[in-house]
Design a protein around this motif. Structure first.
Motif: not given
Length: 267
Positions: A173-200
């Motif tokens: 099933r689809s796991i949202s970004a916020q749920d992924a953050l709570e599960l530890g799948i995501a280390n950081r969640v940012v606005p979509a427009a900023e994801v590449r710059d923040e990751a870089e």
């Protein structure tokens, strides 16, 4: 290397970009070969001190296997009896995950959209995941009558625990970004427009850091998950000796004593 994967090295950072946005960065054979070559080159190149794994477009990081190509290959298998189609796990997925997870340098994933199947597995093979707030994750495998691959049977239980991993694999099933953050799948969640710059930004910070120490940290954490305390203490001794003999350690100590910012060499 096919143009379905872009590879660039700048100031110690290797950027690998999946480049099939029109197909949601699905993995056809050409893309898998190119991604394997890029991941192995980044792991092998001593001038590369960190890796950024990202994808073109806004809809998807990677939706996994290109099923349109896959169904044609399965039909060929039935005609020839070769059974070659599923060798993609051995020939492509496994080497890609080994290169990313086993690289003696940090790997950052910029998850800009849907990460499903092998795409989810590749994101988990990274050491740090910066995720767009519009992104989502899905194991997908059971939905097409398959078991997990791309290392997900090893990485996912270590991130979310074995019981939750079994749930996510058995009931895709689809796991949202916020749920992924709570599960530890995501280390950081940012606005979509900023994801590449923040990751870089994260990846470049790591690329300018003490690479020998980062490699030791990766090795120690992986080792400790599958070994006893006594074995892990011995491994820490071995790795700390290696890190302590690095030029970066001397640079760091000298900078600390002199209240200066260290300029690491990555050796």
């Amino acid at each position: 290397m096919a143009d379905t994967v872009l590879y660039e090295v700048s100031d110690g950072l290797a950027t690998i970009t999946l480049n099939r946005p029109e197909a949601m960065n699905a993995l056809n054979v050409a893309t898998k070969v190119a991604l394997r070559e890029a991941a192995e080159e980044a792991a092998r190149d001593t001038a590369v001190r960190a890796v950024l794994l990202t994808a073109a477009g806004e809809r998807a990081f990677c939706v996994g296997q290109d099923l349109k190509e896959h169904i044609g290959l399965l039909a060929q298998d039935r005609e020839t009896g070769s059974g070659q189609t599923m060798s993609t796990v051995r020939e492509h997925y496994n080497p890609i995950v080994r290169a990313l997870a086993g690289a003696a340098k940090p790997v950052v994933a910029a998850v800009n959209g849907v990460a499903a199947g092998a795409g989810f597995g590749f994101a988990l093979a990274a050491d740090y995941r910066v995720v767009a707030d519009t992104a989502s994750f899905n194991t997908s495998f059971a939905g097409v009558a398959l078991t997990g691959d791309s290392g997900i049977s090893w990485t996912l239980p270590r991130v979310v625990g074995p019981s939750r991993a079994a749930d996510l694999l058995l009931f895709p099933r689809s796991i949202s970004a916020q749920d992924a953050l709570e599960l530890g799948i995501a280390n950081r969640v940012v606005p979509a427009a900023e994801v590449r710059d923040e990751a870089e930004k994260v990846a470049r910070k790591l690329a300018s850091g003490p690479t020998v120490a980062y490699a030791a940290i990766k090795e120690a954490v992986a080792f400790g998950l599958t070994h006893s305390l006594e074995e892990t203490l011995d491994k820490e001794d071995e790795l700390q000796t290696r890190a302590g003999q690095s030029e970066d350690h001397t640079i760091a100590v000298r900078a600390f004593v002199n209240k200066e910012k260290p300029n690491y060499l990555g050796r």
